[in-house]
Design an enzyme around this catalytic site. Structure first.
Site, mmCIF file in Angstrom:
data_model
loop_
_atom_site.group_PDB
_atom_site.id
_atom_site.type_symbol
_atom_site.label_atom_id
_atom_site.label_comp_id
_atom_site.label_asym_id
_atom_site.label_seq_id
_atom_site.Cartn_x
_atom_site.Cartn_y
_atom_site.Cartn_z
ATOM 1 N N GLU A 64 -2.254 -32.035 -39.161
ATOM 2 C CA GLU A 64 -3.452 -31.622 -38.425
ATOM 3 C C GLU A 64 -4.721 -32.145 -39.067
ATOM 4 O OE1 GLU A 64 -6.889 -29.272 -37.155
ATOM 5 O OE2 GLU A 64 -6.054 -29.393 -39.173
ATOM 6 N N ASP B 12 -0.463 -28.596 -43.699
ATOM 7 C CA ASP B 12 -1.114 -29.571 -44.580
ATOM 8 C C ASP B 12 -2.536 -29.141 -44.921
ATOM 9 O OD1 ASP B 12 -1.750 -29.994 -41.829
ATOM 10 O OD2 ASP B 12 -2.530 -31.995 -42.288
#
Length: 376
Positions: free
Chosen positions: A139, A79
């Site tokens: 994350e 991400d």
């Protein structure tokens, strides 16, 4: 290992040119599909793990499907922090010895570098090095959904290497500050500011007192910092505000100090400064500090020995920002970070990847993995 930078960039481009913010599940899924195909091509088993519909999938990848323990866990995240539309506005571009684009070094370059390091590693191919690779989807928002899975997998591994970008000066990361984010809500009583000021209970006055009290908790010498970064409250200038809110950032080296701050905030909530106010303290995110243990120092020495053999100058940094290595280190597993290619400008339009570092950093990781296999 034969390495072609052109081939690397060709594989990197579709990973960068997709919107895959933490809250863009379909974009993260597209990256996961792409990565899955790469690993299946070299014979690794890929298991898709979906922990929440709010985010995309995570990937658990291994060359040792039946192993109860792994020699090493490699970690990265798929991400980014960027909103939908960013990839179309500024797709991957190369200028001289730099590449630019959303997530190019944080951390698509590292995600791809792990695959390159493994695909030509004899010790991984013959099973003498049992590897598990974890790519998570969240994350950038603190890994709220993947954290338990990452920690559980790390506990089955002898060590953890995270492929966040190496610093532009070549340094890797051996320690990271812990961090937490708090939402503090203040509830008062509304009244007319002109006709009935004394009947009101100002939530903003309570917030102001808290801001001053929080500033007093800062210990710069110890590295414990707090910042009241966002506030809101009130409905009109002639209304005593019955609600206010503050978002507070906490950074720390000492996990016990962080718990002390948490206890202090909750004690303040039990005794508001303004009579009649009610205060709610919510810790929204938390990452423990990453501090090297004796076993981690031994791992550092191993990395330094490999770098010296390769003639690659490296150094070590204690970073203020967090990563998933914070979680694995706090679980007692030797963990190091910064094994991706060098870069900088993260979370900004200026984010860059230093192309001259890509092959040397892949070779460093390969050398470390080979040494881990020899160490047994």
């Amino acid at each position: 290992m034969f390495f072609s930078l052109q081939d690397y960039l060709a594989k990197l481009e579709p990973m960068v040119n997709v919107d895959c913010g933490s809250r863009t599940p379909e974009g993260v899924a597209a990256v996961a599909d792409y990565v899955t195909a790469l690993y299946q091509r070299i014979g690794y088993r890929v298991t898709r793990r979906q922990f929440s519909d709010a985010c995309g999938p995570c990937l658990e990848i291994t060359n040792a499907p039946d192993a109860a323990q792994y020699d090493v866990m490699l970690s990265g995240h798929m991400d980014t922090v960027f909103p939908v539309g960013t990839a179309a506005e500024r797709p991957l571009r190369v200028e001289g010895d730099m590449a630019y684009g959303p997530g190019v070094s944080d951390m698509k370059a590292g995600v791809l570098a792990l695959w390159y390091a493994l695909k030509d590693l004899p010790q991984a191919a013959d099973g003498s090095l049992k590897v598990v690779v974890c790519y998570n989807c969240d994350e950038e928002i603190g890994s709220p959904y993947s954290r338990d899975w990452l920690v559980d997998t790390a506990k089955k591994s002898a060590c953890v290497l995270v492929a966040e970008a190496a610093r532009a000066n070549g340094q890797l990361v051996k320690a990271r500050k812990g961090n937490a984010k708090y939402r503090i809500a203040f509830h008062g009583k509304a009244s007319h500011a002109g006709n009935a000021l004394a009947e009101g209970v100002s939530a903003i006055t309570e917030l102001a007192n808290w801001t001053l009290a929080i500033n007093q908790m800062v210990d710069l010498e110890a590295g414990t910092t707090l910042n009241v970064g966002l506030i809101k409250g009130g409905t009109g200038v002639n209304v005593v505000p019955d609600f206010a809110e503050a978002i507070v950032d906490l950074r720390f080296w000492d996990n016990d100090a962080a718990e002390g701050i948490d206890a202090h905030l909750r004690a303040l909530a039990d005794s508001p400064f303004v009579a009649g106010c009610r205060v709610e303290v919510e810790r929204q995110t938390f990452k423990p500090a990453m501090r090297p243990s004796a076993d981690t120092e031994a791992l550092i020495a191993l990395v330094e020995a490999v770098a010296a053999e390769q003639g690659l100058p490296i150094g070590w940094q204690e970073a203020g920002g967090g990563s998933d290595a914070n979680f694995t280190a706090a679980a007692g597993v030797p963990s190091l970070d910064g094994f991706g290619p060098q870069g900088g400008g993260w979370h900004a339009a200026s984010e860059f990847l230093m192309l001259g570092s890509v092959e040397p950093r892949i070779r460093l990781l390969q050398g470390v993995l080979a040494r881990l296999a020899a160490r047994g």
